[in-house]
Design an enzyme around this catalytic site. Structure first.
Site, PDB file in Angstrom:
ATOM      1  N   THR A  61      -8.334   9.262  -9.536  1.00 23.93           N
ATOM      2  CA  THR A  61      -9.676   8.733  -9.756  1.00 23.93           C
ATOM      3  C   THR A  61     -10.648   9.520  -8.885  1.00 23.93           C
ATOM      4  O   THR A  61     -11.434   8.976  -8.133  1.00 23.93           O
ATOM      5  CB  THR A  61      -9.755   7.232  -9.416  1.00 23.93           C
ATOM      6  OG1 THR A  61      -9.363   7.054  -8.044  1.00 23.93           O
ATOM      7  CG2 THR A  61      -8.846   6.426 -10.289  1.00 23.93           C
ATOM      8  N   GLY A  62     -10.541  10.883  -8.937  1.00 22.55           N
ATOM      9  CA  GLY A  62     -11.450  11.760  -8.202  1.00 22.55           C
ATOM     10  C   GLY A  62     -12.843  11.412  -8.653  1.00 22.55           C
ATOM     11  O   GLY A  62     -13.170  11.585  -9.809  1.00 22.55           O
ATOM     12  N   THR A  63     -13.708  10.950  -7.762  1.00 23.31           N
ATOM     13  CA  THR A  63     -14.599   9.899  -8.142  1.00 23.31           C
ATOM     14  C   THR A  63     -15.795   9.801  -7.225  1.00 23.31           C
ATOM     15  O   THR A  63     -15.886  10.522  -6.241  1.00 23.31           O
ATOM     16  CB  THR A  63     -13.797   8.582  -8.098  1.00 23.31           C
ATOM     17  OG1 THR A  63     -14.506   7.552  -8.686  1.00 23.31           O
ATOM     18  CG2 THR A  63     -13.525   8.186  -6.683  1.00 23.31           C
ATOM     19  N   THR A  64     -16.679   8.865  -7.526  1.00 26.54           N
ATOM     20  CA  THR A  64     -17.743   8.453  -6.608  1.00 26.54           C
ATOM     21  C   THR A  64     -17.775   6.930  -6.591  1.00 26.54           C
ATOM     22  O   THR A  64     -17.994   6.307  -7.635  1.00 26.54           O
ATOM     23  CB  THR A  64     -19.116   9.001  -7.047  1.00 26.54           C
ATOM     24  OG1 THR A  64     -19.043  10.419  -7.186  1.00 26.54           O
ATOM     25  CG2 THR A  64     -20.186   8.650  -6.021  1.00 26.54           C
TER      26      THR A  64
END
Length: 262
Positions: A61-64
């Site tokens: 979930t490479g993410t913000t």
């Protein structure tokens, strides 16, 4: 026809081999074997059986993710992109995960790791609520998250933001980055996209903002991160947690706040 005696003699007597048989060249065999091994290693380095890296990469979930305290509650938000290597595996992931009715967490890192930790904490908190008959406290949930993340820090890739409201301390935000540190903050941000927006957060954050101001602040920050970070994207999911309960908001991809994208 088939001559059994001749076949046996050929195998047993080396002098019986045909004169056209060439001696075994050991150096050539080693060179060919080495070339095959190098080709195999190259295929494994570039992806299983020569396919791209995302065919056997972990779901991330490479993410913000983001959470902000306001007077009377908290606002949480996240993008919705899940990646497998460079491939977008899910465009509409819900990274706002329920722990109890009054406590949610935002997940970044390995999708499998963060889901497993969130499920384990939710089980403990729900059992605690049933046993005591009292509303779950945000600090208790954050402490359990910290314990799981710290005790398994060598094998987990999990960055968590725990946020919620309880009648003892009101709205609270706890940041638990990689390694298992647990720190309460008025604003917390995480994931790969967070590195692009620290300047914006420093400039725009104001203590004691209203709920609507927090919604706008979170939406703008995540939209800015999505513009720059290739692992963040999709839509923006937000929620407010307060004494009145939970209020969710969704901003679709064609409704995102727009900024200069030079």
């Amino acid at each position: 026809g088939f001559n059994k005696n001749r076949t046996e003699k050929t195998w047993l007597d080396p002098t019986a081999r045909s004169s056209s048989t060439q001696p075994l060249n050991t150096s050539t065999l080693l060179e060919e074997t080495g070339a095959v091994v190098q080709q195999h290693n190259a295929r494994m380095d570039s992806g299983m059986n020569g396919f791209p890296d995302w065919t056997d990469a972990e779901h991330m979930t490479g993410t913000t993710i983001m959470a902000v305290e306001y007077d009377g509650g908290v606002v949480i938000g996240a993008d919705s992109r899940t990646t497998t290597g460079s491939y977008v595996a899910n465009r509409v992931t819900d990274k706002l995960t329920r722990v109890t009715d009054n406590i949610f967490c935002c997940r970044s890192g390995s999708a499998a790791d963060t889901q497993a930790v969130a499920d384990a904490v939710a089980l403990e908190m729900n059992l605690h609520t049933i046993t005591t008959g009292e509303q779950a406290k945000v600090a208790e949930a954050a402490s359990i998250f910290r314990r799981y993340c710290y005790d398994n820090r060598d094998s987990l890739m999990a960055g968590i933001i725990v946020a919620g409201w309880d009648k003892v301390n009101g709205g609270q935000v706890f940041s638990i980055p990689l390694g298992g540190l647990c720190l309460r903050q008025p604003i917390a941000v995480g994931g790969s996209g967070s590195t692009y927006i620290f300047g914006y957060l420093d400039a725009q954050f104001k203590p004691n903002m209203t709920k609507d101001q927090c919604f706008e602040f979170v939406a703008n920050a995540i939209a800015l991160a999505m513009n720059r970070d290739g692992s963040s994207g999709g839509c923006i999911r937000m929620a407010s947690l307060s004494e009145a309960g939970m209020e969710r908001k969704l901003i679709l991809g064609n409704q995102l706040p727009r900024f200069w994208e030079g």
